[in-house]
Design an enzyme around this catalytic site. Structure first.
Site, PDB file in Angstrom:
ATOM      1  N   ASP A 132      62.551  75.433  52.102  1.00  0.00           N
ATOM      2  CA  ASP A 132      62.061  75.859  51.013  1.00  0.00           C
ATOM      3  C   ASP A 132      60.586  76.344  51.311  1.00  0.00           C
ATOM      4  O   ASP A 132      59.688  75.689  51.462  1.00  0.00           O
ATOM      5  CB  ASP A 132      61.973  74.914  49.865  1.00  0.00           C
ATOM      6  CG  ASP A 132      62.339  75.409  48.547  1.00  0.00           C
ATOM      7  OD1 ASP A 132      62.004  76.717  48.502  1.00  0.00           O
ATOM      8  OD2 ASP A 132      62.467  74.476  47.726  1.00  0.00           O
ATOM      9  N   ASP A 133      60.594  77.760  50.884  1.00  0.00           N
ATOM     10  CA  ASP A 133      59.252  78.594  51.226  1.00  0.00           C
ATOM     11  C   ASP A 133      58.700  78.279  52.609  1.00  0.00           C
ATOM     12  O   ASP A 133      57.424  78.060  52.652  1.00  0.00           O
ATOM     13  CB  ASP A 133      58.261  78.221  50.014  1.00  0.00           C
ATOM     14  CG  ASP A 133      58.664  78.490  48.639  1.00  0.00           C
ATOM     15  OD1 ASP A 133      59.606  79.137  48.476  1.00  0.00           O
ATOM     16  OD2 ASP A 133      57.993  78.465  47.603  1.00  0.00           O
TER      17      ASP A 133
ATOM     18  N   CYS B 193      64.122  81.914  45.776  1.00  0.00           N
ATOM     19  CA  CYS B 193      64.925  80.749  45.945  1.00  0.00           C
ATOM     20  C   CYS B 193      66.450  81.142  45.672  1.00  0.00           C
ATOM     21  O   CYS B 193      67.173  81.073  46.375  1.00  0.00           O
ATOM     22  CB  CYS B 193      64.395  79.741  45.192  1.00  0.00           C
ATOM     23  SG  CYS B 193      65.312  78.098  45.559  1.00  0.00           S
TER      24      CYS B 193
ATOM     25  N   ARG C 235      69.868  81.631  48.181  1.00  0.00           N
ATOM     26  CA  ARG C 235      70.898  80.466  47.907  1.00  0.00           C
ATOM     27  C   ARG C 235      72.291  80.810  47.700  1.00  0.00           C
ATOM     28  O   ARG C 235      73.242  80.549  48.359  1.00  0.00           O
ATOM     29  CB  ARG C 235      70.431  79.193  47.225  1.00  0.00           C
ATOM     30  CG  ARG C 235      69.353  78.314  47.700  1.00  0.00           C
ATOM     31  CD  ARG C 235      68.559  77.762  46.815  1.00  0.00           C
ATOM     32  NE  ARG C 235      67.250  77.444  47.391  1.00  0.00           N
ATOM     33  CZ  ARG C 235      66.843  76.220  48.137  1.00  0.00           C
ATOM     34  NH1 ARG C 235      67.461  75.432  48.192  1.00  0.00           N
ATOM     35  NH2 ARG C 235      65.239  76.338  48.549  1.00  0.00           N
TER      36      ARG C 235
ATOM     37  N   LYS D 121      67.760  70.099  47.232  1.00  0.00           N
ATOM     38  CA  LYS D 121      67.655  71.177  46.119  1.00  0.00           C
ATOM     39  C   LYS D 121      68.722  72.088  46.150  1.00  0.00           C
ATOM     40  O   LYS D 121      69.030  73.039  46.580  1.00  0.00           O
ATOM     41  CB  LYS D 121      66.336  71.741  46.261  1.00  0.00           C
ATOM     42  CG  LYS D 121      65.914  73.099  45.613  1.00  0.00           C
ATOM     43  CD  LYS D 121      64.571  73.453  45.937  1.00  0.00           C
ATOM     44  CE  LYS D 121      64.509  75.005  45.159  1.00  0.00           C
ATOM     45  NZ  LYS D 121      63.245  75.580  45.446  1.00  0.00           N
TER      46      LYS D 121
ATOM     47  N   HIS E  35      69.604  74.520  42.939  1.00  0.00           N
ATOM     48  CA  HIS E  35      69.233  75.416  42.463  1.00  0.00           C
ATOM     49  C   HIS E  35      70.203  76.798  42.315  1.00  0.00           C
ATOM     50  O   HIS E  35      69.571  78.109  42.387  1.00  0.00           O
ATOM     51  CB  HIS E  35      67.840  76.195  43.130  1.00  0.00           C
ATOM     52  CG  HIS E  35      66.872  76.649  42.169  1.00  0.00           C
ATOM     53  ND1 HIS E  35      65.643  77.178  42.559  1.00  0.00           N
ATOM     54  CD2 HIS E  35      66.777  76.814  40.887  1.00  0.00           C
ATOM     55  CE1 HIS E  35      64.921  77.541  41.536  1.00  0.00           C
ATOM     56  NE2 HIS E  35      65.608  77.423  40.577  1.00  0.00           N
TER      57      HIS E  35
ATOM     58  N   SER F 219      64.033  73.366  41.475  1.00  0.00           N
ATOM     59  CA  SER F 219      62.719  73.089  42.337  1.00  0.00           C
ATOM     60  C   SER F 219      62.015  71.916  41.513  1.00  0.00           C
ATOM     61  O   SER F 219      62.109  71.771  40.352  1.00  0.00           O
ATOM     62  CB  SER F 219      61.827  74.352  42.057  1.00  0.00           C
ATOM     63  OG  SER F 219      62.583  75.300  42.579  1.00  0.00           O
TER      64      SER F 219
ATOM     65  N   HIS G 123      58.339  73.142  49.635  1.00  0.00           N
ATOM     66  CA  HIS G 123      58.039  74.059  48.358  1.00  0.00           C
ATOM     67  C   HIS G 123      56.928  73.139  47.536  1.00  0.00           C
ATOM     68  O   HIS G 123      56.483  72.147  47.764  1.00  0.00           O
ATOM     69  CB  HIS G 123      59.168  73.878  47.499  1.00  0.00           C
ATOM     70  CG  HIS G 123      59.088  74.814  46.147  1.00  0.00           C
ATOM     71  ND1 HIS G 123      58.125  74.563  45.243  1.00  0.00           N
ATOM     72  CD2 HIS G 123      59.584  75.815  45.770  1.00  0.00           C
ATOM     73  CE1 HIS G 123      58.393  75.491  44.203  1.00  0.00           C
ATOM     74  NE2 HIS G 123      59.295  76.203  44.675  1.00  0.00           N
TER      75      HIS G 123
ATOM     76  N   ASP H  51      64.708  79.593  52.810  1.00  0.00           N
ATOM     77  CA  ASP H  51      65.377  80.489  51.790  1.00  0.00           C
ATOM     78  C   ASP H  51      64.312  81.838  51.590  1.00  0.00           C
ATOM     79  O   ASP H  51      64.823  82.755  50.951  1.00  0.00           O
ATOM     80  CB  ASP H  51      65.345  79.521  50.786  1.00  0.00           C
ATOM     81  CG  ASP H  51      63.956  79.067  49.853  1.00  0.00           C
ATOM     82  OD1 ASP H  51      62.950  79.142  50.899  1.00  0.00           O
ATOM     83  OD2 ASP H  51      63.894  78.911  48.891  1.00  0.00           O
ATOM     84  N   ASN H  52      63.099  81.627  51.886  1.00  0.00           N
ATOM     85  CA  ASN H  52      62.307  83.097  51.407  1.00  0.00           C
ATOM     86  C   ASN H  52      60.998  82.781  52.288  1.00  0.00           C
ATOM     87  O   ASN H  52      60.777  81.480  52.713  1.00  0.00           O
ATOM     88  CB  ASN H  52      61.965  83.325  50.100  1.00  0.00           C
ATOM     89  CG  ASN H  52      61.596  82.148  49.198  1.00  0.00           C
ATOM     90  OD1 ASN H  52      62.378  81.561  48.538  1.00  0.00           O
ATOM     91  ND2 ASN H  52      60.469  81.736  49.465  1.00  0.00           N
TER      92      ASN H  52
ATOM     93  N   LYS I  88      56.181  85.240  50.200  1.00  0.00           N
ATOM     94  CA  LYS I  88      57.070  85.194  49.043  1.00  0.00           C
ATOM     95  C   LYS I  88      57.048  86.136  47.937  1.00  0.00           C
ATOM     96  O   LYS I  88      56.068  86.479  47.695  1.00  0.00           O
ATOM     97  CB  LYS I  88      57.050  83.788  48.634  1.00  0.00           C
ATOM     98  CG  LYS I  88      58.010  83.521  47.345  1.00  0.00           C
ATOM     99  CD  LYS I  88      57.940  82.013  46.865  1.00  0.00           C
ATOM    100  CE  LYS I  88      58.765  81.725  45.744  1.00  0.00           C
ATOM    101  NZ  LYS I  88      58.819  80.116  45.367  1.00  0.00           N
TER     102      LYS I  88
END
Ligand code: NAG
Ligand code: NAG
Ligand code: NAG
Length: 506
Positions: free
Chosen positions: A36-37, A76, A80, A130, A132, A157, A236, A288-289, A309
């Site tokens: 994540d991130d 996010c 996904r 997660k 989301h 999140s 994240h 994810d990003n 991001k």
């Protein structure tokens, strides 16, 4: 009644294949890890000097490491949606932005996820972490409604709630940050039920480890092929880490969170070895990003790439990616272009599962994984956080060239010295587009001078043709985010209690 209907709807072709061969030996297992991130420059094996990622580094050393791997959105939920469906988020309607605890929408149930591709050909499926991709009324959009037999995790999140237990408990553990207020505390869900509210983050990784170990042990014992999807909350914001990782990296809170994720991955690999399935398991890792640069030294790092991001520069969407399959994937580094979009078609091909009868944006990348050939992916499309038909694509990469039709900074990429990244770099149209050679200039520093380069004008003509073809194929799905939110849909372990949201505490 024994509740075990995963083999009920197997297809005739599968039955014939199963009669001819042993199915579990034929069909590989899949473990899909989604950070994540996490930016392009965050892992030790991608050059970060102070990250501590021994297990991911080992995965990369024994597997294939990608240099040109993309997610589909700089935030996010849309990213996904594309990962699980093999389709750009604009088709499934997961835009603009991300889903919230009380969102009415979610990943539409008529979209086909990787789990739904695999179940009919006999796979056991589980998700942890997660999600989301929506919650909805009575859990309409939870993983258990999207092809996963089991789920343990947090449905969105972990800053989408007053996460007091991250910031001040226990006092000797370094945790940082503030979160949303005015909504329910963040729940831990098991399948469709709330198991804890608020979730105990500092022991969450242990819960995931046990869940994964159980799932893999059971599938291995039953000789059933399996698919485990682990989208992690780490790294994240706000970063946290349990006892064993807190304070142990050189890098501070982000490094500690990353180290804890790395340890879970190490444990997973040990479980795959112990259960004897390691040589028949494809493990994929990506993110994810890009990094949330607004968190400054507590955010991630995009390495040599521009911004992070929220933006359609490389730092927003080019990701670390590793594919590991002991004895099958030859260790090395690949510069072939690939994307999260390609994971569904690749997994389907390897499992012998039919593709869903929809417009897919992914390509089977088995040839790249097995060093048998080049990527079928020639182009990558870049949509902003808030795509719409009027603007269309913000950027397009074709081969080594990337053209930006629009550029814009983002709040998520604030605080960087590069003036193009923060939110005050407002939307700018480029006609002709800015063109970069990403092989010579991966940092997107030096736009190519179109007027002096007839060869680049030819490239631009090809890019415009690919763009027109792609956009003609794009049917925007109804926006799930524009359905808005309803505070009554936020998960509450004590649904009848008052006053909300404070009373949702069990
Ligand atoms: C899902 O249903 C919606 C609403 O009927 C429709 O617009 C969309 O095309 C469908 N998506 C798929 C993948 O079938
Ligand atoms: C959720 O389920 C309950 C019990 O089945 C039902 O009474 C309620 O109407 C449902 N809520 C929504 C919004 O569908
Ligand atoms: C995996 O393959 C390697 C190399 O062939 C072998 O040494 C190892 O024992 C195998 N592991 C398992 C768990 O089968």
């Amino acid at each position: 009644m024994i509740k075990r209907n995963t083999m009920d709807n197997i297809r005739p072709a599968y039955v014939i294949i199963c009669l001819l061969y042993s199915c579990s030996a034929l069909q590989p297992n899949f473990v899909l890890l989604f950070a994540d991130d996490l930016g392009f420059g965050d892992l030790g094996c991608y050059g970060h000097p102070s990250s501590l990622t021994p297990n991911l580094d080992r995965l990369a050393a024994g597997g294939l490491r990608f240099t040109d791997f993309y997610c589909t959105s700089p935030v996010c939920s849309p990213s996904r949606a594309s990962l699980l469906t093999g389709r750009y988020q604009t088709r499934s309607g997961i835009y603009p932005g991300v889903l919230y605890p009380g969102s009415r929408g979610g990943l539409p149930l008529n979209e086909t996820t990787i789990a739904e591709v695999l179940k009919p050909v006999g796979y056991a499926t589980a998700a942890m972490g997660k999600w989301h991709l929506g919650l909805g009324a009575n859990g309409t959009f939870l993983p258990t409604r999207q092809g996963f037999d089991q789920y343990l995790g947090i449905p969105y999140s972990h800053d989408m709630g007053p996460c007091h237990n991250l910031t001040c408990f226990p006092p000797d553990v370094k945790c940082f940050g503030t979160c949303d207020v005015g909504t329910v505390t963040v729940p831990l869900m098991h399948n469709e039920n709330i198991k804890q509210q608020p979730a105990d983050f500092l022991n969450l990784e242990g819960a995931y480890r046990d869940f994964a170990t159980n799932f893999i042990n059971t599938a291995a014992k039953n000789k059933q092929p399996f698919f485990l999807y682990y989208p992690s909350h780490h790294t994240h914001y706000p970063q946290y880490a349990g006892k064993e990782a807190a304070g142990r990296s050189l890098r501070g809170p982000f490094g500690d969170a990353l180290l804890e994720l790395d340890s879970t991955i190490g444990n997973l690999m040990i479980t795959l070895e112990k259960t004897g399935v390691i040589n028949n398991t494809l493990v994929l890792f990506t993110s994810d990003n890009g990094p949330e640069l607004m968190r400054m030294s507590r955010g991630g790092n995009s390495g040599p790439l521009k911004c992070g991001k929220g933006t359609t520069y490389e730092g927003g969407m080019r990701e670390p990616a590793i594919a590991h399959w002991a004895g099958t994937i030859r260790p090395g580094v690949t510069h072939e272009m690939a994307s999260t979009l390609d994971i569904l078609p690749t997994i389907a091909a390897l499992a012998g599962a039919p593709l869903p009868p929809v417009m897919l944006d992914g390509f089977d990348m088995t040839d790249v994984l097995l060093s048998r050939g080049n990527s079928k992916r020639e182009a990558m499309m870049f949509y902003p956080i808030d795509p719409n038909e009027a603007h269309g694509l913000f950027a397009l990469r074709l081969g080594k060239y990337k053209a930006h039709f629009y550029t814009r900074g983002a709040s998520h990429s604030g605080t960087t010295p590069d003036q193009d990244c923060p939110v005050y770099a407002v939307l700018k149209a480029h006609d002709p587009p800015l063109i970069f050679d990403l092989e010579a200039d991966p940092s997107e520093h030096y736009p190519l001078p179109l007027e002096e380069r007839p060869d680049i004008q030819t490239v631009l003509e090809r890019i415009m043709k690919v763009k027109a073809q792609f956009e003609a194929s794009m049917v925007f799905g109804q926006s799930q985010l524009e359905k808005g939110t309803d505070p009554n849909l936020a998960p509450c372990c004590n649904p009848e209690c008052t006053p909300k949201p404070g009373c949702c505490h069990c």
